[in-house]
Design a protein around this motif. Sequence first.
Motif, short mmCIF file in Angstrom:
data_model
loop_
_atom_site.label_atom_id
_atom_site.label_comp_id
_atom_site.label_asym_id
_atom_site.label_seq_id
_atom_site.Cartn_x
_atom_site.Cartn_y
_atom_site.Cartn_z
N ASP A 15 0.81 -1.21 0.00
CA ASP A 15 0.00 0.00 0.00
C ASP A 15 0.84 1.27 0.00
O ASP A 15 0.39 2.33 0.40
CB ASP A 15 -0.95 0.00 1.20
N SER A 16 2.11 1.15 -0.42
CA SER A 16 2.99 2.32 -0.44
C SER A 16 3.82 2.32 -1.72
O SER A 16 3.74 1.40 -2.54
CB SER A 16 3.90 2.35 0.79
N THR A 17 4.65 3.35 -1.86
CA THR A 17 5.55 3.48 -3.01
C THR A 17 6.99 3.40 -2.53
O THR A 17 7.27 3.58 -1.33
CB THR A 17 5.34 4.83 -3.71
N PRO A 18 7.95 3.16 -3.44
CA PRO A 18 9.36 3.20 -3.03
C PRO A 18 9.76 4.54 -2.41
O PRO A 18 10.54 4.57 -1.45
CB PRO A 18 10.10 2.93 -4.34
N ALA A 19 9.22 5.63 -2.94
CA ALA A 19 9.54 6.93 -2.36
C ALA A 19 9.06 7.01 -0.91
O ALA A 19 9.77 7.52 -0.03
CB ALA A 19 8.90 8.05 -3.19
N GLN A 20 7.86 6.49 -0.65
CA GLN A 20 7.35 6.48 0.72
C GLN A 20 8.21 5.61 1.62
O GLN A 20 8.42 5.92 2.80
CB GLN A 20 5.90 5.98 0.74
N ALA A 21 8.73 4.50 1.08
CA ALA A 21 9.59 3.62 1.86
C ALA A 21 10.83 4.35 2.36
O ALA A 21 11.30 4.11 3.48
CB ALA A 21 9.98 2.40 1.03
N LEU A 22 11.38 5.24 1.54
CA LEU A 22 12.55 6.02 1.96
C LEU A 22 12.18 6.98 3.08
O LEU A 22 12.94 7.16 4.05
CB LEU A 22 13.14 6.78 0.77
N HIS A 23 11.01 7.62 2.98
CA HIS A 23 10.56 8.49 4.06
C HIS A 23 10.27 7.68 5.33
O HIS A 23 10.53 8.15 6.45
CB HIS A 23 9.32 9.27 3.62
N ASP A 24 9.77 6.46 5.16
CA ASP A 24 9.54 5.60 6.33
C ASP A 24 10.86 5.25 7.02
O ASP A 24 10.91 5.14 8.25
CB ASP A 24 8.84 4.31 5.89
N THR A 25 11.92 5.07 6.23
CA THR A 25 13.24 4.80 6.81
C THR A 25 13.70 5.96 7.67
O THR A 25 14.20 5.77 8.79
CB THR A 25 14.25 4.51 5.69
N LEU A 26 13.54 7.17 7.17
CA LEU A 26 13.92 8.35 7.96
C LEU A 26 13.10 8.44 9.25
O LEU A 26 13.64 8.74 10.32
CB LEU A 26 13.73 9.62 7.14
N ALA A 27 11.82 8.16 9.15
CA ALA A 27 10.95 8.22 10.33
C ALA A 27 11.34 7.17 11.35
O ALA A 27 11.36 7.44 12.57
CB ALA A 27 9.49 8.04 9.91
#
Length: 336
Positions: A15-27
């Motif tokens: 339910d996400s995108t690769p770009a969102q995955a990078l932001h999730d890593t930062l979070a």
Amino acid sequence: MIPLSVLDLSFVTSDSTPAQALHDTLALARHVDGLGYRRYWLAEHHALPNVASPAPEIMIGQIAAATTHLRVGSGGIMLPNHAPLMVAERFRVLEALFPGRIDLGIGRAPGTDGVTARALRRREAPSGNGGDDFLDRLQELLFWDQGFPEGHPFGEIQASPAGVSLPPLHLLGSSDYSAQLAAQIGAGFAFAQHFAGMPPDGPMRAYRDLFRPTRLGTEPHAILAVAAICAATDAEAERLAASARLSTLRRERGEYRPLPSLQEALDYPHSPTERARIEQGRDKLHVGAPDTLRARLGALAESVGADELMIVTAIPDRSARHESYRLLAQGWGIAS
């Protein structure tokens, strides 16, 4: 208890995108920064739809800037994909910007399929080594830090920024090869128990037995990377593990799909063969409440002589993933 660290592959979920995955890593890095974890390492993978981590050196800088306590590093840089000078200069830059907080983890696998590996490298390794020039590249990387022998054609080149050393070096592996090599050069060693085809005991023991002090390190330091999922109860942790288990089944079939949602995983009609495979793989995915994982992971670390545990957690729900790391830190006794 020994220290805990984090390995993050920047999982892409259904339910996400690769770009969102990078932001999730930062979070996630910001979340664990105050929980007592020692390191936060980023992997290198290419052309895979289930992970978004092709450039760990970029993410290392972003995470180091966004956190205060964590050591941040690569888990790892796949050296055959890179010119050693580029690796040396990029990690010198990181060390200059964040002195004492950067780690350089090195691997010899491509982190992708064969065709993509060729696209990354754009040249073939010398045929005399069976196409494997990892040792040549590793030696060159060390020369950029320690100086080239007299008469070497690169001897007059100054790696930038001048006056900055490489961060601490760790070799990554899932077999005896990297363990023995890390011991010979005096580097740290990280064993990937979460996907290795062999138990960690032999490589971890070989690393300690063969370790030789060098300029890279005077004492062995062995990290054991494990997959773990923690929740308030054993039953809830087992429920959350359904996504990771389905993802593993698919990966074993060559299907590198995004991490499925929990509901998709719970609804999946497992065949008897698949259920048997899940049972066989329980030693590679550690699941439970904080006390359960403290006992299980503590016993594992002691049995293999690990100096540190590095935790990779595949949960599609972001809040549940954050809570898993919080509960594990609390149960381990490192959370402030």
